[in-house]
Scaffold this active site. Structure first.
Site, PDB file in Angstrom:
ATOM      1  CB  CYS A 104      -1.725  -2.492   8.763  1.00 36.97           C
ATOM      2  SG  CYS A 104      -2.911  -2.437   7.371  1.00 36.97           S
TER       3      CYS A 104
ATOM      4  CB  CYS B 231      -1.073   0.052   1.244  1.00 37.00           C
ATOM      5  SG  CYS B 231       0.109   0.003   2.930  1.00 37.00           S
TER       6      CYS B 231
HETATM    7 FE1  FES Z   1      -1.282  -0.457   4.286  1.00 39.85          FE
HETATM    8 FE2  FES Z   1      -2.651  -0.143   6.528  1.00 39.85          FE
HETATM    9  S1  FES Z   1      -3.275  -0.096   4.642  1.00 39.85           S
HETATM   10  S2  FES Z   1      -0.464  -0.185   6.180  1.00 39.85           S
HETATM   11 FE1  FES Z   2      -3.639   4.262   2.404  1.00 38.72          FE
HETATM   12 FE2  FES Z   2      -2.443   2.200   3.534  1.00 38.72          FE
HETATM   13  S1  FES Z   2      -2.578   2.609   1.470  1.00 38.72           S
HETATM   14  S2  FES Z   2      -3.513   3.964   4.433  1.00 38.72           S
END
Ligand code: FES
Ligand code: FES
Length: 138
Positions: free
Chosen positions: A108, A38
């Site tokens: 995450c 992300c």
């Molecule tokens: Fe990538 Fe949370 S969406 S760290």
């Molecule tokens: Fe935006 Fe992780 S990609 S919060």
């Protein structure tokens, strides 16, 4: 259409009131990791004393709520611990302490584990020591 993600109370609590946010000047070790999935970034600072105990720990996270909550919880969990204990902290343990994370947010929590490891690695490099079981950051 946006999707509403169902977070646990603990996650919401650590997101709205994160612990240990900030930087440590002249930190013993600093670890920065990025999430390929992300693009989010997390940095962890360690202050380690002469007995290899983590006296203080701070973080900065440029990322989503789950990343902030896992950083907050991870720093709480390694504060006061030895570097060996900190190395054993897994993203699974952090997730459990947070009452779970939705499947799309599991990556995450990996950031927090990787950032702790990267900071430990930096500490080991700077102090010319080997931490058994610690792999170099990728
Ligand atoms: Fe990538 Fe949370 S969406 S760290
Ligand atoms: Fe935006 Fe992780 S990609 S919060």
């Amino acid at each position: 259409m946006s999707q509403i993600i169902d977070y646990s109370e603990e996650v919401m609590e650590h997101f709205t009131n994160p612990r240990n946010v900030g930087e440590i000047e002249n930190a013993s070790g600093v670890g920065t990791v990025g999430n390929a999935k992300c693009g989010d970034i997390m940095r962890i600072y360690l202050d380690v004393d002469d007995n290899q105990i983590i006296r203080d720990c701070k973080f900065k996270t440029f990322g989503c709520g789950a990343a902030v909550a896992t950083s907050s919880m991870a720093t709480e969990m390694i504060k006061g611990k030895s570097i060996q204990e900190a190395l054993k902290l897994t993203n699974k343990a952090v997730m459990e302490a947070l009452g779970g994370l939705p499947p799309v947010k599991v990556h995450c929590s990996l950031l927090a584990e990787e950032a702790v490891h990267a900071a430990l690695w930096d500490y080991a490099q700077k102090h010319n020591i080997t931490i058994e079981g610690l792999k170099p950051p990728v």
